[in-house]
Design an enzyme around this catalytic site. Structure first.
Site, PDB file in Angstrom:
ATOM      1  N   ILE A  90      44.912  43.371  47.461  1.00 32.28           N
ATOM      2  CA  ILE A  90      44.671  42.496  48.036  1.00 32.28           C
ATOM      3  C   ILE A  90      45.546  41.651  47.281  1.00 32.28           C
ATOM      4  CG2 ILE A  90      44.391  40.202  49.890  1.00 32.28           C
ATOM      5  CD1 ILE A  90      42.397  42.196  50.439  1.00 32.28           C
ATOM      6  N   HIS A  96      46.178  41.244  39.346  1.00 40.49           N
ATOM      7  CA  HIS A  96      45.878  42.638  38.820  1.00 40.49           C
ATOM      8  C   HIS A  96      46.531  43.626  39.967  1.00 40.49           C
ATOM      9  CE1 HIS A  96      44.324  40.537  42.518  1.00 40.49           C
ATOM     10  NE2 HIS A  96      43.635  41.634  43.099  1.00 40.49           N
TER      11      HIS A  96
HETATM   12  C1  DLZ Z   1      39.054  44.352  39.756  1.00 41.50           C
HETATM   13  C2  DLZ Z   1      39.560  44.774  41.317  1.00 41.50           C
HETATM   14  C3  DLZ Z   1      40.406  43.546  41.672  1.00 41.50           C
HETATM   15  C4  DLZ Z   1      40.266  42.071  41.079  1.00 41.50           C
HETATM   16  N1  DLZ Z   1      40.986  43.643  43.170  1.00 41.50           N
HETATM   17  C5  DLZ Z   1      40.613  44.548  43.390  1.00 41.50           C
HETATM   18  C6  DLZ Z   1      41.248  45.094  44.648  1.00 41.50           C
HETATM   19  O1  DLZ Z   1      41.728  44.018  45.450  1.00 41.50           O
HETATM   20  N2  DLZ Z   1      40.848  46.157  45.798  1.00 41.50           N
HETATM   21  C7  DLZ Z   1      40.233  47.052  44.967  1.00 41.50           C
HETATM   22  O2  DLZ Z   1      40.546  47.856  44.744  1.00 41.50           O
HETATM   23  N3  DLZ Z   1      39.740  46.748  43.407  1.00 41.50           N
HETATM   24  C8  DLZ Z   1      39.890  46.083  43.019  1.00 41.50           C
HETATM   25  N4  DLZ Z   1      39.531  45.780  41.450  1.00 41.50           N
HETATM   26  C9  DLZ Z   1      38.651  47.259  41.011  1.00 41.50           C
HETATM   27  C10 DLZ Z   1      39.818  47.876  40.532  1.00 41.50           C
HETATM   28  O3  DLZ Z   1      40.292  48.787  41.123  1.00 41.50           O
HETATM   29  C11 DLZ Z   1      38.293  48.473  39.889  1.00 41.50           C
HETATM   30  O4  DLZ Z   1      37.784  49.205  40.389  1.00 41.50           O
HETATM   31  C12 DLZ Z   1      37.768  48.106  38.436  1.00 41.50           C
HETATM   32  O5  DLZ Z   1      38.875  47.435  37.700  1.00 41.50           O
HETATM   33  C13 DLZ Z   1      37.299  48.924  36.758  1.00 41.50           C
HETATM   34  O6  DLZ Z   1      37.927  49.767  37.195  1.00 41.50           O
END
Ligand code: DLZ
Length: 170
Positions: A90, A96
């Site tokens: 999202i 990110h």
């Molecule tokens: C860190 C992060 C952020 C900020 N947002 C999401 C997201 O919206 N959806 C998602 O599936 N994962 C997010 N993550 C986590 C990253 O996918 C990942 O797990 C971390 O950066 C560790 O590698």
């Protein structure tokens, strides 16, 4: 199946036969309210199509970024006929969104190109949590259900094409 049909609305009678297949699902726990609803939709659809419960392997990963790695492990260490990757990224205040979405889309595309087993991209990339919820059992269907239907169709395609190859080599 009609052109551009919303696969979430696929009736049980229209589902490809899943009974011969083993399907792995990798699900990201980030935005779990959304991804777990997609997982439920995918699992129900696979069961409805005839996939046996013991032939559905589900693994959880922390976030969508880890989906490529989990899908690679599932292809290497299990005999799953297809892997469905479920995640939800999202848009937030930082960048990110771009990095994670591009990494997971690119990673899964690379796996698809290098492996002879289908890997399905059921990763939502939305501007708001509301848009994500609408696609996880809300008014825009359930993209987990669509991922399951896509996996089954790709398993059938794989079977059809591999039987062409064995006929040709006779
Ligand atoms: C860190 C992060 C952020 C900020 N947002 C999401 C997201 O919206 N959806 C998602 O599936 N994962 C997010 N993550 C986590 C990253 O996918 C990942 O797990 C971390 O950066 C560790 O590698």
């Amino acid at each position: 199946m009609k052109k551009n049909k919303d696969l979430s609305a696929c009736a049980a009678s229209e589902l490809p036969d899943g009974s011969p297949y083993s399907i792995a699902i990798a699900v990201a726990d980030w935005n779990a309210e959304v991804t777990h609803a997609m997982l439920e939709g995918a699992t129900e659809t696979l069961l409805k199509s005839g996939v046996k419960e013991e032939n559905i392997i589900t693994v959880h990963v922390p976030g969508s970024f880890e989906l490529t790695s989990a899908a690679g492990m599932l292809l290497n260490y299990t005999s799953a006929d297809a892997v469905i990757c479920i995640g939800c990224v999202i848009q937030g205040e930082t960048r990110h969104f771009e990095f994670i979405s591009h990494a997971v889309a690119g990673g899964i595309a690379q796996l698809c190109a290098s492996q002879c087993r289908p890997v399905i991209f059921s990763v939502l990339t939305t501007n708001t949590p509301e848009q994500a919820k609408e696609r996880a059992g809300g008014k825009c269907g359930n993209k987990g259900v669509e991922g399951a239907v896509t996996a089954l169709r790709m398993c059938h395609l794989n079977d059809q094409l591999s039987s062409c190859k064995s006929k040709k080599s006779r």
